[in-house]
Scaffold this active site. Structure first.
Site, PDB file in Angstrom:
ATOM      1  N   GLU A  61       0.853  -1.195   0.000  1.00  0.00           N
ATOM      2  CA  GLU A  61       0.000   0.000   0.000  1.00  0.00           C
ATOM      3  C   GLU A  61       0.883   1.236   0.000  1.00  0.00           C
ATOM      4  O   GLU A  61       1.891   1.304   0.696  1.00  0.00           O
ATOM      5  CB  GLU A  61      -0.915  -0.032   1.239  1.00  0.00           C
ATOM      6  CG  GLU A  61      -1.613   1.279   1.570  1.00  0.00           C
ATOM      7  CD  GLU A  61      -2.536   1.813   0.469  1.00  0.00           C
ATOM      8  OE1 GLU A  61      -3.230   1.023  -0.183  1.00  0.00           O
ATOM      9  OE2 GLU A  61      -2.529   3.052   0.263  1.00  0.00           O
TER      10      GLU A  61
ATOM     11  N   CYS B  85     -13.784   0.263  -8.351  1.00  0.00           N
ATOM     12  CA  CYS B  85     -15.130   0.325  -7.762  1.00  0.00           C
ATOM     13  C   CYS B  85     -15.862   1.497  -8.394  1.00  0.00           C
ATOM     14  O   CYS B  85     -16.498   2.280  -7.717  1.00  0.00           O
ATOM     15  CB  CYS B  85     -15.053   0.421  -6.248  1.00  0.00           C
ATOM     16  SG  CYS B  85     -14.186   1.855  -5.657  1.00  0.00           S
TER      17      CYS B  85
END
Ligand code: SAM
Length: 464
Positions: free
Chosen positions: A126, A223
């Site tokens: 990340e 998304c």
């Protein structure tokens, strides 16, 4: 939207955007948890189920024990996607390497870990430091010993040429699929945001393509709903990288759509069509024949340093199967366990990226003693019967999670380390010093909920 996508797609979506999102959780199958029979199942995830309303999860010890993860139902499809990739492209190949390039907060990493064979290595990366710490905590709670966590720009992984069998790029995107949950996504939305996200996504995938083995699979997801970041990007990967979009069979589930106006295999989870938020997925295979292990970036097998007697005794006493299949190392701070088959590779990665977790830290050295870590308490590697245990009731469990010292835990217990349990499963460690037990729950994870903010009993999340 109706003009671009047709009313069959757009009308149910627009109606759903006016309603509240569903609440869903996924039971941790690594800890043998499953939804009870009465749970309302998520069709594409056998461990996933919907809750009738949103409880205060922080008030539930089971959530802190990592017995379930709160995840949008659509995102749970990652498990099914990874399982399909493994079955269709890799069969029973052992020791797969899986990179989750944009992993925080970690729901899809965890879903993938549970879908991959136990012999696989999962590298979760990340960029954002704060989010990377949340990822770390979620990985720790899940308890899998075969996950390492790094922090940095995923493009840095491009240097590990042909090193990974599967790379997941759950790309930063314009987030249209999150608009119901996050009003900020509505405020930020613009056509230029879409264009810049699409460009960043192409850069990331192109860079990471180098790190994928021939015959390897890149799982691309967003998304968001727009075709620019979805189908059009997939088309550019097929054309520019010679990728092949592969069938994952997800459209077998009611309401799951395929790509819009595209010949490539893509899947759309859309509110109004399914009970979940927006998710777009496509799996892209790199040309060439796949081979297990290897890659140009394998590290050298490390010479195992001799373990101290204290470390050997600790591992033999408290790690399941004495850590069989795992290499055990002492790094001056404590005892680290790593899957032996991936030890050299992780060693090589650790010298080149910023590793936050390069294995399971089982114990830390305090003076001459090895103190068991919270990570071990929640891990599937802990031999649960190897420490004396004390069962806490709900109030005591919440007090433990706040980091409070516990008076006279059980006068019958010997002095030393004690496993604090709730519902018969480990919550963490205590050190029994006689008149009280010191709380070893990590300071950074301490709960900030006071007694008066708690319900009278634990929320019922229907886990068995
Ligand atoms: N996969 C996550 C999950 O299911 O919990 C959600 C990932 S979110 C859609 C995208 C993540 O990518 C964000 O956490 C963001 O900070 C991260 N990110 C953005 N740019 C990145 C980069 N260049 N390298 C690595 N991560 C990046």
């Amino acid at each position: 939207m109706v003009r671009s996508y047709g009313s069959d797609y757009a009308a149910p979506l627009l109606a759903a955007l006016e309603t509240a999102p569903s609440v869903s959780v996924r039971a941790n199958t690594l800890k043998s948890c499953r939804p009870s029979e009465t749970a309302d199942p998520v069709p594409w995830c056998r461990a996933g189920f919907y809750l009738p309303s949103r409880p205060l999860f922080a008030a539930d010890p089971a959530w802190h024990q990592g017995l379930y993860y709160v995840q949008d139902a659509s995102s749970m499809a990652y498990g099914a996607a990874v399982a399909a990739i493994v079955e269709r492209c890799f069969g029973d190949t052992a020791n797969l390497r899986y990179l989750d390039a944009c992993a925080a907060p970690g729901g899809k990493t965890i879903a993938a870990v549970e879908a991959l064979p136990a012999s696989a290595l999962v590298v979760a990366n990340e960029f954002d430091r704060h989010r990377a710490n949340i990822l770390l905590e979620n990985v720790l709670k899940e308890g899998a010993p075969n996950v390492v966590v790094s922090q940095g720009d995923a493009s840095a992984y491009a240097r590990f040429e042909e090193a990974f069998d599967i790379i997941a790029v759950d790309a930063p995107c314009s987030g249209e699929g999150m608009m119901r949950k996050e009003p900020e996504a509505i405020r930020q939305w613009s056509q230029s945001l879409i264009d810049s996200c699409a460009s960043v996504q192409r850069q990331l995938v192109t860079a990471l393509w180098r790190a994928l083995k021939p015959g390897g699979v890149l799982l691309y997801s967003t998304c968001t709903f727009n075709r620019t970041e979805n189908e059009l990007n997939v088309a550019s990967f097929v054309d520019g990288l010679d990728a092949e979009s592969i069938d994952l069979g997800l459209d077998a589930y009611d309401g799951v759509g395929t790509g819009i106006d595209t010949p490539h295999r893509c899947y759309r989870f859309t509110p109004g069509h399914v009970r979940g938020e927006g998710l777009f997925i496509a799996a892209l295979r790199k040309p060439g024949s796949h081979s297990a292990g290897g890659g140009s970036a394998v590290g050298r097998r490390r010479q195992a340093a001799k373990l101290s007697q204290e470390a050997s005794v600790f591992v033999a006493a408290h790690v399941l199967g004495r850590g069989d299949g795992y290499s055990v190392a002492e790094d001056g701070v404590g005892i680290i366990l790593r899957p032996s088959a991936h030890d050299a590779f992780v060693g090589m990665l650790s010298s080149k990226v910023r590793m936050l977790r390069s294995g399971l830290s089982a114990a830390v050295l305090k003076g001459r003693d090895y103190v068991p870590t919270h990570e071990l308490a929640l891990s599937t590697m802990l031999d649960t019967g190897s420490f004396p245990a004390v069962e806490l009731d709900y109030r005591a469990a919440m007090s433990y999670l706040r980091g409070e010292a516990m008076a006279e835990v059980s006068p019958a217990l010997a002095k030393g380390f004690v496993s604090a349990c709730y519902g018969g499963r480990p919550l963490g460690f205590l050190k029994n010093v006689g008149r009280r037990a010191n709380n070893l729950y990590p300071e950074a994870m301490r709960l900030r909920l006071e007694d008066r903010q708690l319900p009278s009993s634990a929320p019922n999340t229907i886990i068995e």
